[in-house]
Design a protein around this motif. Structure first.
Motif, PDB file in Angstrom:
ATOM      1  N   TYR A  89       1.995  -6.574 -26.839  1.00 39.27           N
ATOM      2  CA  TYR A  89       0.851  -7.160 -26.133  1.00 39.27           C
ATOM      3  C   TYR A  89       0.724  -6.520 -24.763  1.00 39.27           C
ATOM      4  N   PHE A  90      -0.460  -6.711 -24.175  1.00 42.16           N
ATOM      5  CA  PHE A  90      -0.780  -6.191 -22.851  1.00 42.16           C
ATOM      6  C   PHE A  90      -1.110  -7.373 -21.953  1.00 42.16           C
ATOM      7  N   LEU A  91      -0.638  -7.323 -20.719  1.00 46.04           N
ATOM      8  CA  LEU A  91      -0.799  -8.465 -19.827  1.00 46.04           C
ATOM      9  C   LEU A  91      -1.043  -7.992 -18.403  1.00 46.04           C
ATOM     10  N   GLN A  92      -2.204  -8.334 -17.867  1.00 43.45           N
ATOM     11  CA  GLN A  92      -2.491  -8.083 -16.452  1.00 43.45           C
ATOM     12  C   GLN A  92      -1.950  -9.280 -15.666  1.00 43.45           C
ATOM     13  N   ALA A  93      -0.652  -9.264 -15.413  1.00 38.28           N
ATOM     14  CA  ALA A  93       0.059 -10.455 -14.921  1.00 38.28           C
ATOM     15  C   ALA A  93      -0.103 -10.694 -13.420  1.00 38.28           C
ATOM     16  N   LEU A 140      -1.466 -11.514  -6.799  1.00 35.07           N
ATOM     17  CA  LEU A 140      -1.822 -10.125  -6.562  1.00 35.07           C
ATOM     18  C   LEU A 140      -3.002  -9.753  -7.455  1.00 35.07           C
ATOM     19  N   MET A 141      -3.440  -8.523  -7.356  1.00 36.35           N
ATOM     20  CA  MET A 141      -4.522  -7.989  -8.186  1.00 36.35           C
ATOM     21  C   MET A 141      -4.003  -6.780  -8.952  1.00 36.35           C
ATOM     22  N   PRO A 142      -4.657  -6.396 -10.059  1.00 39.64           N
ATOM     23  CA  PRO A 142      -4.185  -5.238 -10.816  1.00 39.64           C
ATOM     24  C   PRO A 142      -4.106  -3.983  -9.964  1.00 39.64           C
ATOM     25  N   ASP A 143      -3.058  -3.200 -10.199  1.00 41.90           N
ATOM     26  CA  ASP A 143      -2.904  -1.934  -9.499  1.00 41.90           C
ATOM     27  C   ASP A 143      -2.413  -0.884 -10.496  1.00 41.90           C
ATOM     28  N   ALA A 144      -1.831   0.202  -9.983  1.00 40.59           N
ATOM     29  CA  ALA A 144      -1.384   1.321 -10.820  1.00 40.59           C
ATOM     30  C   ALA A 144      -2.515   1.821 -11.713  1.00 40.59           C
ATOM     31  N   GLY A 145      -3.749   1.757 -11.192  1.00 44.32           N
ATOM     32  CA  GLY A 145      -4.906   2.253 -11.920  1.00 44.32           C
ATOM     33  C   GLY A 145      -5.596   1.226 -12.790  1.00 44.32           C
ATOM     34  N   GLY A 146      -5.118  -0.008 -12.805  1.00 41.30           N
ATOM     35  CA  GLY A 146      -5.690  -1.009 -13.694  1.00 41.30           C
ATOM     36  C   GLY A 146      -7.161  -1.283 -13.454  1.00 41.30           C
ATOM     37  N   ALA A 204       3.333  -5.134 -19.471  1.00 41.81           N
ATOM     38  CA  ALA A 204       2.816  -6.116 -18.518  1.00 41.81           C
ATOM     39  C   ALA A 204       2.667  -5.500 -17.134  1.00 41.81           C
ATOM     40  N   GLY A 205       1.709  -6.018 -16.367  1.00 41.88           N
ATOM     41  CA  GLY A 205       1.533  -5.568 -14.997  1.00 41.88           C
ATOM     42  C   GLY A 205       1.345  -4.070 -14.911  1.00 41.88           C
ATOM     43  N   ALA A 206       2.075  -3.438 -14.002  1.00 40.59           N
ATOM     44  CA  ALA A 206       1.979  -1.990 -13.850  1.00 40.59           C
ATOM     45  C   ALA A 206       2.377  -1.268 -15.125  1.00 40.59           C
ATOM     46  N   GLU A 237       0.833  -1.207   0.000  1.00 37.95           N
ATOM     47  CA  GLU A 237       0.000   0.000   0.000  1.00 37.95           C
ATOM     48  C   GLU A 237       0.865   1.254   0.000  1.00 37.95           C
ATOM     49  N   ARG A 238       1.942   1.222   0.793  1.00 35.29           N
ATOM     50  CA  ARG A 238       2.838   2.384   0.827  1.00 35.29           C
ATOM     51  C   ARG A 238       3.515   2.580  -0.518  1.00 35.29           C
ATOM     52  N   VAL A 239       3.988   1.491  -1.130  1.00 41.10           N
ATOM     53  CA  VAL A 239       4.658   1.601  -2.431  1.00 41.10           C
ATOM     54  C   VAL A 239       3.716   2.202  -3.460  1.00 41.10           C
ATOM     55  N   LEU A 240       2.485   1.715  -3.475  1.00 36.58           N
ATOM     56  CA  LEU A 240       1.515   2.251  -4.435  1.00 36.58           C
ATOM     57  C   LEU A 240       1.215   3.722  -4.142  1.00 36.58           C
TER      58      LEU A 240
END
Length: 258
Positions: free
Chosen positions: A127-131, A137-143, A107-109, A77-80
């Motif tokens: 390509y795009f990948l919600q890895a 984990l779950m998508p973050d960085a606004g995903g 990929a990911g973030a 949470e702090r990193v995000l």
């Protein structure tokens, strides 16, 4: 300013910021996140368009897992909050258009930073990948914000749960990105798009960004009021007068920007 993990160049009102850890597929470590946010904020005041792209074979492979710190109760949470959110907000709040020129894997973030940009142009081999779910984990960085708004809940849910690659062509067809272009045309295409925006009515572009994004949380009446106020701001600009004169005189408009 000199950076260690990215490059940033501003020429002819166009800022090109390149993620520059090609040996790591431009994986995001703490320094890169800080440098990207700083570069975007600076470019937003010095340029009329910003392009984010990658050096090497990838756009961005997401979080550098070797830079994650201890696996024993990590404070994600702090990193995000302290590292990813400032970057996403710098992109979204920039008063100029931001293009993600996705030259390879996102990929990911990395995928979600691309999706936070105003326009995404990808090479067809990308390509795009919600890895995230691959490592529990779950998508973050606004995903979880961008995906359902661009492709709808069913596609967003499947992309997050199954963590399967989405080709640039499919991303284009789904409405996730603006366009996927043949590899051999990619550099010329995003450059031309950036040049167009760099010579355009920058104030109006900024109002477009802000007003469209506000619409996601507004009802019709509130949005109509915002449109009126924003349009009045545009109408007071010299670029509006120039645009009308150019139309009447049947010549290209010469917009000054802000």
């Amino acid at each position: 300013m000199s950076y260690q993990t990215i490059t940033s160049d501003i020429t002819d009102d166009k800022a090109v910021i390149r993620l520059n850890r090609p040996d790591k597929y431009n994986a995001l470590n703490g320094l890169m996140r800080a440098e990207l946010a700083d570069a975007v904020r600076k470019a937003a005041t010095d340029a009329r368009v910003i392009v984010l792209t990658g050096n090497g074979p990838a756009f961005c492979s997401g979080q550098d897992l070797s830079d994650s710190g201890s696996l024993d109760n990590p404070d994600l949470e702090r990193v995000l909050r302290d590292e990813y959110q400032p970057l996403v907000r710098a992109i979204v709040e920039a008063p100029v258009p931001v293009i993600a020129a996705v030259n390879g894997a996102a990929a990911g973030a990395g995928a979600n930073i691309a999706l936070s940009c105003d326009v995404v142009i990808a090479t067809e081999s990308a390509y795009f990948l919600q890895a995230f779910s691959k490592i529990a984990l779950m998508p973050d960085a606004g995903g979880t914000y961008w995906l359902p708004r661009s492709v709808g809940s069913p596609k967003a849910m499947g992309a997050a749960l199954f963590a399967e690659k989405i080709s640039a062509r499919d991303a284009d067809a789904w409405g996730m990105i603006w366009e996927a272009v043949p590899d051999e045309e990619f550099e010329a295409r995003w450059t031309a798009r950036a040049d167009y925006l760099a010579k355009g009515p920058t104030l109006a572009f900024g109002q477009i960004k802000e007003t469209i994004r506000q619409s996601w949380s507004n009802g019709l009446d509130a949005q109509l009021d915002i449109e009126g106020r924003s349009q009045n701001v545009c109408g007071q600009s010299r670029d509006f007068k120039e645009g009308v004169l150019a139309f009447i005189e049947k010549r290209p408009a010469r917009f000054e920007g802000r």
